[in-house]
Structures are given as structure tokens and as C-alpha cells.
Design a protein around this motif. Structure first.
Motif, PDB file in Angstrom:
ATOM      1  N   ARG A 111      26.515 -21.613 -31.149  1.00  9.29           N
ATOM      2  CA  ARG A 111      26.392 -20.405 -31.973  1.00  9.29           C
ATOM      3  C   ARG A 111      25.759 -19.257 -31.186  1.00  9.29           C
ATOM      4  N   ALA A 112      24.803 -19.582 -30.335  1.00  9.28           N
ATOM      5  CA  ALA A 112      24.100 -18.548 -29.576  1.00  9.28           C
ATOM      6  C   ALA A 112      24.959 -17.991 -28.441  1.00  9.28           C
ATOM      7  N   ALA A 113      25.801 -18.852 -27.859  1.00 10.28           N
ATOM      8  CA  ALA A 113      26.537 -18.450 -26.662  1.00 10.28           C
ATOM      9  C   ALA A 113      27.926 -17.888 -26.946  1.00 10.28           C
ATOM     10  N   LEU A 114      28.532 -18.291 -28.062  1.00  2.00           N
ATOM     11  CA  LEU A 114      29.907 -17.890 -28.346  1.00  2.00           C
ATOM     12  C   LEU A 114      29.978 -17.056 -29.623  1.00  2.00           C
ATOM     13  N   ASP A 115      31.065 -16.338 -29.763  1.00  2.38           N
ATOM     14  CA  ASP A 115      31.284 -15.533 -30.961  1.00  2.38           C
ATOM     15  C   ASP A 115      31.903 -16.433 -32.024  1.00  2.38           C
ATOM     16  N   VAL A 116      31.066 -17.065 -32.824  1.00  4.15           N
ATOM     17  CA  VAL A 116      31.508 -18.039 -33.818  1.00  4.15           C
ATOM     18  C   VAL A 116      31.765 -17.335 -35.147  1.00  4.15           C
ATOM     19  N   ASP A 117      32.973 -17.500 -35.669  1.00  2.00           N
ATOM     20  CA  ASP A 117      33.292 -16.910 -36.975  1.00  2.00           C
ATOM     21  C   ASP A 117      32.703 -17.759 -38.107  1.00  2.00           C
ATOM     22  N   HIS A 118      32.967 -19.065 -38.065  1.00  2.00           N
ATOM     23  CA  HIS A 118      32.374 -19.973 -39.046  1.00  2.00           C
ATOM     24  C   HIS A 118      32.539 -21.398 -38.558  1.00  2.00           C
ATOM     25  N   VAL A 119      31.825 -22.323 -39.217  1.00  2.00           N
ATOM     26  CA  VAL A 119      31.846 -23.731 -38.840  1.00  2.00           C
ATOM     27  C   VAL A 119      32.057 -24.578 -40.091  1.00  2.00           C
ATOM     28  N   TRP A 120      32.983 -25.508 -39.990  1.00  2.00           N
ATOM     29  CA  TRP A 120      33.125 -26.519 -41.039  1.00  2.00           C
ATOM     30  C   TRP A 120      32.468 -27.801 -40.527  1.00  2.00           C
ATOM     31  N   GLU A 121      31.378 -28.194 -41.159  1.00  2.05           N
ATOM     32  CA  GLU A 121      30.701 -29.434 -40.800  1.00  2.05           C
ATOM     33  C   GLU A 121      31.121 -30.537 -41.766  1.00  2.05           C
ATOM     34  N   THR A 170      20.790 -34.321 -31.576  1.00  2.86           N
ATOM     35  CA  THR A 170      21.545 -33.755 -30.456  1.00  2.86           C
ATOM     36  C   THR A 170      22.660 -32.844 -30.949  1.00  2.86           C
ATOM     37  N   TYR A 171      23.336 -33.268 -31.991  1.00  2.02           N
ATOM     38  CA  TYR A 171      24.401 -32.451 -32.591  1.00  2.02           C
ATOM     39  C   TYR A 171      23.864 -31.088 -33.022  1.00  2.02           C
ATOM     40  N   ASP A 172      22.732 -31.085 -33.695  1.00  2.00           N
ATOM     41  CA  ASP A 172      22.131 -29.817 -34.140  1.00  2.00           C
ATOM     42  C   ASP A 172      21.815 -28.920 -32.952  1.00  2.00           C
ATOM     43  N   ALA A 173      21.304 -29.509 -31.878  1.00  2.00           N
ATOM     44  CA  ALA A 173      20.963 -28.723 -30.691  1.00  2.00           C
ATOM     45  C   ALA A 173      22.219 -28.147 -30.042  1.00  2.00           C
ATOM     46  N   VAL A 174      23.283 -28.962 -29.963  1.00  2.00           N
ATOM     47  CA  VAL A 174      24.545 -28.494 -29.380  1.00  2.00           C
ATOM     48  C   VAL A 174      25.128 -27.359 -30.213  1.00  2.00           C
ATOM     49  N   LEU A 175      25.145 -27.525 -31.527  1.00  2.00           N
ATOM     50  CA  LEU A 175      25.722 -26.501 -32.398  1.00  2.00           C
ATOM     51  C   LEU A 175      24.930 -25.197 -32.315  1.00  2.00           C
ATOM     52  N   ALA A 176      23.611 -25.294 -32.221  1.00  2.00           N
ATOM     53  CA  ALA A 176      22.786 -24.093 -32.102  1.00  2.00           C
ATOM     54  C   ALA A 176      23.096 -23.348 -30.806  1.00  2.00           C
ATOM     55  N   LEU A 177      23.296 -24.082 -29.710  1.00  2.00           N
ATOM     56  CA  LEU A 177      23.625 -23.451 -28.434  1.00  2.00           C
ATOM     57  C   LEU A 177      25.006 -22.798 -28.481  1.00  2.00           C
ATOM     58  N   CYS A 220      32.121 -31.433 -36.386  1.00  2.00           N
ATOM     59  CA  CYS A 220      32.361 -30.119 -36.977  1.00  2.00           C
ATOM     60  C   CYS A 220      33.553 -29.460 -36.303  1.00  2.00           C
ATOM     61  N   PHE A 221      34.116 -28.468 -36.996  1.00  2.00           N
ATOM     62  CA  PHE A 221      35.184 -27.635 -36.457  1.00  2.00           C
ATOM     63  C   PHE A 221      34.630 -26.219 -36.316  1.00  2.00           C
ATOM     64  N   ILE A 222      34.570 -25.746 -35.078  1.00  2.00           N
ATOM     65  CA  ILE A 222      33.987 -24.451 -34.769  1.00  2.00           C
ATOM     66  C   ILE A 222      35.101 -23.431 -34.602  1.00  2.00           C
ATOM     67  N   HIS A 223      35.163 -22.447 -35.498  1.00  2.50           N
ATOM     68  CA  HIS A 223      36.200 -21.414 -35.466  1.00  2.50           C
ATOM     69  C   HIS A 223      35.692 -20.216 -34.663  1.00  2.50           C
ATOM     70  N   LEU A 224      36.397 -19.903 -33.591  1.00  2.04           N
ATOM     71  CA  LEU A 224      36.007 -18.794 -32.724  1.00  2.04           C
ATOM     72  C   LEU A 224      36.798 -17.532 -33.044  1.00  2.04           C
ATOM     73  N   GLN A 225      37.447 -17.527 -34.199  1.00  3.76           N
ATOM     74  CA  GLN A 225      38.181 -16.364 -34.676  1.00  3.76           C
ATOM     75  C   GLN A 225      38.359 -16.515 -36.181  1.00  3.76           C
ATOM     76  N   PRO A 226      38.542 -15.443 -36.902  1.00  6.47           N
ATOM     77  CA  PRO A 226      38.783 -15.566 -38.339  1.00  6.47           C
ATOM     78  C   PRO A 226      40.214 -16.003 -38.627  1.00  6.47           C
ATOM     79  N   ASP A 227      40.412 -16.602 -39.794  1.00  3.96           N
ATOM     80  CA  ASP A 227      41.741 -16.930 -40.298  1.00  3.96           C
ATOM     81  C   ASP A 227      42.555 -17.740 -39.297  1.00  3.96           C
ATOM     82  N   ALA A 228      42.189 -18.996 -39.144  1.00  7.42           N
ATOM     83  CA  ALA A 228      42.896 -19.865 -38.202  1.00  7.42           C
ATOM     84  C   ALA A 228      44.369 -20.042 -38.561  1.00  7.42           C
ATOM     85  N   ALA A 229      44.706 -19.836 -39.827  1.00  6.85           N
ATOM     86  CA  ALA A 229      46.100 -19.996 -40.247  1.00  6.85           C
ATOM     87  C   ALA A 229      46.985 -18.843 -39.796  1.00  6.85           C
TER      88      ALA A 229
END
Length: 267
Positions: free
Chosen positions: A67-77, A58-65, A89-98
């Protein structure tokens, strides 16, 4: 006042629609600072979900959706072993969270297999924002008090038993000039156990929350007293000293003395 979650509107819409695409999802909630307080422009959105069957699938399916629907910069799993019954996981929707020059957009997602009885203690986690729970599986009730009391009792007993050994380890590292080791030991053996004892005394339901939320969980002014014990420039408690070794010695002894005061009250 309710937290303003508007910068996550697109995420919330996606989360509400997820169960239609991933039928195994049984419960989806938002929790964390969005419901407990302390929400600000740099808060992430904490999402917790429970599902039937294998959580990893289920997690894999959620993460795939996502990624497809939002502008994902990167993911830390996090490693698979982090959760025995799920994935995070932590889904970053922008670069350089700091870079805090603009509002943060970061989503912390946990997906777990639904237990036989799903409960959440609002004293510890606040009242969640329920996005999906058609069968009313999530029960808002306190965690087992006997079990929590046993954990608190053990923490107090360990603090008493460890007290002299802990102080020796810190003092020895300082005397040897091992500043890095001394600093780490000061935090681990002097400050963190002190905060645990303060939590047991003042907010027992959140006794194991560590150094987070001190200003909301402890009495007024106490967070500042704790912060004065942390490594850093000289403050009011150590104006007469100058070297890092001297500062750490003063702060470590003050932390252990405070431990003694709280232990005397708790025991």
C-alpha cells in the motif's frame, strides 16, 4: 516463449525487495499463468510467499508495504478462514478491473506459514519464478501419487453412484419449469462432473482444476464440445429446439450420455 511481465515491473521489484523489509519471508515466487501458459494482457500476477512464524502478521506487514509503495485502488481480502495457515488478497492497482479496454494490473497474493517440507508439483502449477529462496526451501516434486489416485478413484465412484439421482434432479427441475434451479443443477451435476471425468482421463495431475484451462488441458476440440453443453443460444447440437427448457433438456441429456461414455472407459 516467456511471458511478458513488463507491466508488472514495479511490482516485481517490490516483491524482490520485500524480504529485506520483512525478514520472516523465506520464499517468494510468481506462479499461475505467468509460468503455466495462457498469459495475456488481462492476466493478474499470482504471487505466493511462505514465512516463518505467524503468517497473518507477515501478511499484514507485506500488505502495508505494498500500500505504501504502489498506487493501490482497493484490496479484496479473503476471509481469514480461507487458508488454515495463511491469508490471501487481490490487490487492484487500477479502478474497475472489468474494464478490459486497457491491460489489467491486479496482484493475487497468498502468504502462508512455511511447512516442514515445502513442495510444488510442476505438473499442476508449472515451474515457478523464484524471487526469493536463499535457503533452497522450495522443492519441485510431484504430489503424492497415491493420494491423488485415491481422489480420482473417489470422483469416479461418486459419478457412477450419483448418475441416476443427478439426471433425475435436473429433469425434475426442467419439468417443473424451474429454469434457474435446472440451470444450476445442470452445471453442477451434469457438466462439472463430466469435466472432472475428462480431466481424470486426459490430464490426471490436474484432475481437480474444474472448468478452467480446458483448451490447454484437454485434447483439441474437446473444450468446444463442453462449451456446447453450457446454457445459452442454440448451437449445432440443438438447432431443432427453441425454448430454454428444450435446449437445457437436450444439453443435459447429452452431458450425461457423455459421462456414461467416459465412465465406461474409466471403469
Amino acid at each position: 516463449m516467456a511471458a511478458d511481465l513488463s507491466r508488472y515491473d514495479d511490482v516485481l521489484r517490490l516483491l524482490a525487495a520485500l524480504p529485506h523489509h520483512v525478514p520472516a519471508l523465506q520464499v517468494v515466487v510468481v506462479n499461475g499463468s505467468a509460468v503455466t501458459g495462457g498469459w495475456d494482457e488481462h492476466s493478474d500476477l499470482d504471487v505466493e510467499a511462505w514465512c516463518s512464524g505467524d503468517a497473518a502478521t507477515t501478511y499484514d506487514a507485506v500488505l502495508a508495504l505494498v500500500r505504501a509503495a504502489l498506487d493501490v485502488d482497493h484490496v479484496w481480502e479473503l476471509p481469514e478462514a480461507t487458508w488454515p495457515t495463511g491469508r490471501q488478497c487481490f490487490i487492484h492497482l487500477q479502478p474497475d478491473a472489468a474494464d478490459l479496454s486497457r491491460p489489467t494490473r491486479l496482484v493475487d497474493v497468498v502468504v502462508q506459514t512455511t511447512p516442514e517440507r515445502l513442495t510444488m508439483d510442476t505438473r499442476r502449477h508449472g515451474t515457478p519464478m523464484v524471487l526469493h529462496d536463499p535457503n533452497g526451501l522450495l522443492l519441485l516434486e510431484d504430489d503424492d501419487e497415491a493420494q491423488m489416485q485415491a481422489q480420482r478413484d473417489q470422483a469416479v465412484q461418486q459419478a457412477v453412484a450419483r448418475r441416476q439421482t443427478a439426471a433425475w434432479l435436473v429433469e425434475r427441475a426442467i419439468a417443473r419449469g424451474d429454469q434457474a434451479e435446472a440451470t444450476a443443477l445442470h452445471l453442477r451435476l451434469a457438466v462439472e462432473p463430466l469435466v472432472r471425468l475428462l480431466r481424470i482421463q486426459h490430464c490426471p495431475a490436474r484432475h481437480d482444476f474444474g472448468l478452467r484451462y480446458l483448451r490447454t488441458d484437454l485434447p483439441a476440440g474437446m473444450a468446444e464440445r463442453v462449451e456446447a453443453l453450457l446454457p445459452g443460444p442454440a448451437g449445432s447440437a440443438a438447432r431443432a429446439t427453441s425454448s430454454p427448457h428444450e435446449l437445457l433438456t437436450v444439453r443435459s441429456r447429452a452431458a450425461f450420455a457423455w459421462q456414461d461414455e467416459v465412465l465406461a472407459q474409466l471403469t
